[in-house]
Write a protein that holds these residues in place. Structure first.
Motif, PDB file in Angstrom:
ATOM      1  N   GLY A 123       0.862  -1.176   0.000  1.00  0.00           N
ATOM      2  CA  GLY A 123       0.000   0.000   0.000  1.00  0.00           C
ATOM      3  C   GLY A 123       0.893   1.217   0.000  1.00  0.00           C
ATOM      4  O   GLY A 123       1.904   1.258  -0.714  1.00  0.00           O
ATOM      5  N   LEU A 124       0.577   2.190   0.817  1.00  0.00           N
ATOM      6  CA  LEU A 124       1.422   3.379   0.964  1.00  0.00           C
ATOM      7  C   LEU A 124       2.326   3.155   2.164  1.00  0.00           C
ATOM      8  O   LEU A 124       1.899   3.283   3.313  1.00  0.00           O
ATOM      9  CB  LEU A 124       0.557   4.623   1.145  1.00  0.00           C
ATOM     10  CG  LEU A 124       1.281   5.966   1.102  1.00  0.00           C
ATOM     11  CD1 LEU A 124       1.964   6.173  -0.249  1.00  0.00           C
ATOM     12  CD2 LEU A 124       0.318   7.106   1.379  1.00  0.00           C
ATOM     13  N   GLY A 125       3.571   2.777   1.905  1.00  0.00           N
ATOM     14  CA  GLY A 125       4.493   2.413   2.981  1.00  0.00           C
ATOM     15  C   GLY A 125       4.786   3.566   3.917  1.00  0.00           C
ATOM     16  O   GLY A 125       4.723   4.738   3.539  1.00  0.00           O
TER      17      GLY A 125
ATOM     18  N   GLY B  23      10.064   1.578   6.270  1.00  0.00           N
ATOM     19  CA  GLY B  23       9.853   0.468   5.357  1.00  0.00           C
ATOM     20  C   GLY B  23       9.373  -0.789   6.049  1.00  0.00           C
ATOM     21  O   GLY B  23       8.931  -0.767   7.201  1.00  0.00           O
ATOM     22  N   ALA B  24       9.509  -1.912   5.340  1.00  0.00           N
ATOM     23  CA  ALA B  24       8.992  -3.200   5.833  1.00  0.00           C
ATOM     24  C   ALA B  24      10.084  -4.140   6.297  1.00  0.00           C
ATOM     25  O   ALA B  24       9.794  -5.267   6.703  1.00  0.00           O
ATOM     26  CB  ALA B  24       8.171  -3.866   4.727  1.00  0.00           C
TER      27      ALA B  24
ATOM     28  N   ALA C 247       4.709  -1.885  -3.412  1.00  0.00           N
ATOM     29  CA  ALA C 247       4.856  -3.307  -3.739  1.00  0.00           C
ATOM     30  C   ALA C 247       6.313  -3.684  -4.017  1.00  0.00           C
ATOM     31  O   ALA C 247       6.848  -4.646  -3.449  1.00  0.00           O
ATOM     32  CB  ALA C 247       3.966  -3.662  -4.928  1.00  0.00           C
ATOM     33  N   ARG C 248       6.978  -2.945  -4.876  1.00  0.00           N
ATOM     34  CA  ARG C 248       8.354  -3.288  -5.238  1.00  0.00           C
ATOM     35  C   ARG C 248       9.331  -2.985  -4.101  1.00  0.00           C
ATOM     36  O   ARG C 248      10.337  -3.693  -3.927  1.00  0.00           O
ATOM     37  CB  ARG C 248       8.736  -2.564  -6.527  1.00  0.00           C
ATOM     38  CG  ARG C 248       8.078  -3.209  -7.744  1.00  0.00           C
ATOM     39  CD  ARG C 248       8.208  -2.394  -9.021  1.00  0.00           C
ATOM     40  NE  ARG C 248       7.629  -3.137 -10.141  1.00  0.00           N
ATOM     41  CZ  ARG C 248       6.317  -3.251 -10.368  1.00  0.00           C
ATOM     42  NH1 ARG C 248       5.445  -2.651  -9.569  1.00  0.00           N
ATOM     43  NH2 ARG C 248       5.876  -3.950 -11.402  1.00  0.00           N
ATOM     44  N   ASP C 249       9.051  -1.951  -3.325  1.00  0.00           N
ATOM     45  CA  ASP C 249       9.895  -1.672  -2.154  1.00  0.00           C
ATOM     46  C   ASP C 249       9.825  -2.826  -1.165  1.00  0.00           C
ATOM     47  O   ASP C 249      10.850  -3.262  -0.625  1.00  0.00           O
ATOM     48  CB  ASP C 249       9.446  -0.379  -1.469  1.00  0.00           C
ATOM     49  CG  ASP C 249       9.721   0.856  -2.311  1.00  0.00           C
ATOM     50  OD1 ASP C 249      10.611   0.792  -3.186  1.00  0.00           O
ATOM     51  OD2 ASP C 249       9.046   1.871  -2.096  1.00  0.00           O
ATOM     52  N   PHE C 250       8.602  -3.318  -0.905  1.00  0.00           N
ATOM     53  CA  PHE C 250       8.445  -4.450   0.005  1.00  0.00           C
ATOM     54  C   PHE C 250       9.221  -5.666  -0.519  1.00  0.00           C
ATOM     55  O   PHE C 250       9.861  -6.388   0.253  1.00  0.00           O
ATOM     56  CB  PHE C 250       6.970  -4.802   0.167  1.00  0.00           C
ATOM     57  CG  PHE C 250       6.244  -4.012   1.228  1.00  0.00           C
ATOM     58  CD1 PHE C 250       6.554  -2.689   1.468  1.00  0.00           C
ATOM     59  CD2 PHE C 250       5.237  -4.598   1.973  1.00  0.00           C
ATOM     60  CE1 PHE C 250       5.886  -1.950   2.432  1.00  0.00           C
ATOM     61  CE2 PHE C 250       4.562  -3.878   2.955  1.00  0.00           C
ATOM     62  CZ  PHE C 250       4.885  -2.546   3.181  1.00  0.00           C
TER      63      PHE C 250
END
Length: 466
Positions: A373-375, A379-380, A400-403
């Motif tokens: 979603g909106l990180g 981050g995750a 999505a790609r950052d996660f």
């Protein structure tokens, strides 16, 4: 409605005209005050004018002439990251600033209380995660015990929109840090602190300010009894600040991580069993493993807090245990929305930060995880240690790609949309799997709020073949 006391014949400004703002205006009017309303949006002002309230531009230099107080909606910052200009002007003019929670506590008691054999009481719940579930569970237990009860605050109705309490009634309030931070009166009979993890840090100027906002519920007036989660250092500190000694049973310590020591009163959960101890001996025990509405250690913490609060009111353990089993849970919070072909579909759209997502990931096995979603800041990556039960992740939204990068080498699929993620999970999942929506991110890239995100997930799941 709870008529606001103390402003009869005076003008009181109301800033922010959403649900709580309009309820505040009505309660002020019912108490004899003249509400003067303002909202930065034309839509908000139109709602107030349609309800018959006068609007005044509170940004004008003379706006606070003859104004007795300013009442502010919770979402409007009053200190960090910088004060709203209207609030800054009120403070500069020497006008007291309050919110609806403060008005509620100054107006809660009425002349009718003098005739009651059993005076109405309030339970307030705060913390980072689990507030809503704990509040709703307390309310459910009280109803199952046959007690009159209402629920409000950050869940359900606005506090000033409540009905005047009847004899013996218990009002249960969920209070966010935004609500506790500004209230000029906070005098609950029982106050509950669930836990603390980083959130809303820009609004409170950092972690210390965030904790200080929560702590006000226990420091401003002092509850008759406090229920404190002690699984974080802040909870341990808060418990120490409150207690007069090890056997002080005005304090009930709560844990979902360990057996608690020889305290005056404690409630803890270990290996799926809740235990109540008083003065060195066990009083009661409840098996939580088959309570479907409260899955996972984080919900066991909620169960312990709700158990402690209702035991403090004298509710019997057997009544609480039965209420646990009849509790359906809250929408968007570890909510089982379907079981199809042996696959469990769980909506935890409320898991908007890393900490709450981690708790959800630890509550289930064989997980197909929908996240993104909106990180948020950070981050995750902190979730890397909580992925042992995840078979595959399906990432959606802006992050999505950052996660995917932050959680490598976790097996994953970039799905972008909820429709694609649900379809991919339906394709991959096997009997015994749990498909878990626990985004660890805000919803605002694709949805107006986490509720709409959870509702979309639920609708997609319900449309799947059985």
């Amino acid at each position: 409605m709870i008529p606001v006391q103390g402003y009869d014949g005076q003008k009181v400004a109301v800033l922010g005209l959403g649900r709580s703002g309009l309820a505040t205006a009505a309660a002020l009017e019912a108490g004899g005050a003249e509400p003067v309303c303002w909202d930065d949006s034309p839509e908000g002002r139109a709602r107030a004018e349609a309800a018959g309230y006068a609007c005044r531009d509170l940004t004008r230099p003379d706006a606070f002439d003859a104004i007795a107080a300013l009442v502010v909606s919770p979402g409007i910052p009053h200190l960090y990251p910088k004060p709203n200009p209207v609030i800054a002007a009120a403070m500069a003019a020497g006008v007291p600033v309050d919110n609806d929670i403060g008005l509620f506590f100054r107006s809660w008691a009425s002349a009718a209380f003098a005739s009651y054999d059993s005076v109405p009481r309030t339970i307030c719940v705060t913390g980072s995660n689990g507030k809503s579930t704990t509040t709703a569970l307390i309310h459910h237990i009280l109803r199952e015990d046959g007690r009159p009860t209402q629920m409000a605050g950050n869940i359900g109705r606005g506090v000033l929109d409540l009905d005047p309490p009847e004899e013996g009634e218990v009002v249960v309030l969920e209070l966010s840090s935004y609500q506790t931070d500004l209230a000029r009166a906070l005098t609950p009979d029982i106050a509950v602190f669930t836990n603390l993890s980083p959130d809303h840090l820009d609004r409170h100027g950092g972690m210390g300010g965030y904790f200080a906002a929560k702590r006000r519920l226990f420091a401003e007036g002092g509850p008759d009894r406090a229920v404190i989660g002690v699984d974080e250092p802040e909870g341990v500190y808060l418990a120490n600040q409150i207690m007069m000694g090890r056997n002080d049973d005005r304090l009930i310590r709560v844990s979902s991580a360990r057996k608690l020591g020889d305290w005056g009163w404690s409630v803890f959960a270990r290996k799926g069993f809740l235990s109540e101890w008083r003065k060195g001996r066990q009083i009661a025990s409840i098996d939580l493993r088959e309570v479907t509405g409260l899955p996972g250690a984080h919900n066991h913490q909620n169960a312990c807090a709700a158990y402690a609060a209702t035991r403090a009111l004298g509710v019997a353990p057997r009544v609480i245990e039965a209420a646990f089993h009849s509790f359906a849970g809250l929408p968007h919070r570890s909510q089982t929305v379907a079981e199809k072909r042996g696959i469990r579909w769980v909506n935890d759209s409320k898991a908007t930060n890393v900490d709450s997502a981690a708790k959800a990931l630890e509550a289930f096995s064989n997980i197909r995880w929908i996240a993104g979603g909106l990180g948020k800041d950070g981050g995750a990556g902190a979730l890397s240690g909580h992925l042992g039960a995840v078979r595959k992740a399906y990432f959606i939204g802006h992050s999505a790609r950052d996660f995917a990068l932050e959680l490598a080498p976790l097996e994953h699929e970039i799905c972008e949309t909820m429709e694609a993620a649900v379809a991919a999970c339906a394709r991959d999942a096997e009997a015994g799997d749990t498909v878990l929506l626990a985004p660890a991110a805000a919803s605002f890239d694709q949805y107006p709020n986490f509720e709409k995100r959870g509702e979309h997930f639920t609708a997609l799941v319900e449309a799947l073949p059985g």
